[in-house]
Write a protein that holds these residues in place. Structure first.
Motif: not given
Length: 217
Positions: A110-129
């Protein structure tokens, strides 16, 4: 060497100061490169209520390296904070995360500029692993299929523990093609279904533009 930790420093431009702030931050990142530090500069172009902030991302092999960087950083551009004072709308936001999976940077074309698609996932209590195993498998499959992906897990500076899964695209047409393919991809559909029981809230999606990339080895 493998980068194991990612330090992200977000800068929120004051009104009318985006171009000037960008110039100062680009100079800063290129200065890091001159010292051998692995750093990049990105601009959030669709990233939520905080607005389109710049972020400097710095990668470290160990937490000891992170400490050394902070100590040495005080000697680099000692007037940097003074230059920022009229360019930012609020104090910087600093986070630290652990990298769980990443593409082979040496093979990125890839050559700049390029794009970054990011998904942020909030884990449910006790479901981290379970959530960690699911997204690690997704990141591995993406990289094996030739779609560069990086997965990280928050350590410090986040409101709640999160996983961040990011994929990169040369242009937005490539991103659109990927989104259309995901709608027909059985693996993606199955993963999305499993996520429902593992996350505390719907995924948050951000789109960033990589202005200065991390140097390749």
């Amino acid at each position: 060497e493998t980068d194991m930790y990612a330090q992200r420093i977000k800068f929120f431009p004051a009104a009318g100061k985006q171009a000037e702030l960008r110039s100062v931050l680009e100079e800063r990142v290129h200065g890091f490169h001159d010292t051998g530090a692995r750093a990049s500069l990105a601009l959030g172009i669709a990233s939520g209520w905080q607005g389109n902030a710049f972020s400097i991302n710095i990668f470290h092999n160990t937490l000891a390296d992170f400490q050394d960087f902070r100590l040495n950083n005080r000697e680099r551009q000692p007037n940097f904070q003074d230059r920022l004072s009229d360019l930012v709308a609020s104090p910087t936001d600093v986070t630290l995360s652990e990298i769980l999976a990443r593409p082979d940077i040496a093979k990125l074309e890839l050559k700049a500029p390029y794009f970054w698609h990011r998904a942020t996932l909030h884990r449910k209590l006790g479901k981290g692993p379970e959530l960690k195993a699911l997204v690690e498998d997704r990141a591995t499959k993406l990289n094996e299929s030739g779609r560069p992906a990086m997965l990280s897990e928050s350590i410090y500076g986040y409101e709640t523990p999160v996983f961040e899964l990011g994929t990169v695209f040369q242009d937005l047409a490539s991103l659109e093609e990927s989104r259309n393919n995901n709608r027909k991809d059985p693996d993606y559909i199955a993963m999305a279904a499993k996520l429902q029981d593992l996350v505390a809230r719907p995924a948050q999606f951000s789109l960033l533009e990589i202005l200065v990339p991390t140097p390749r080895p």
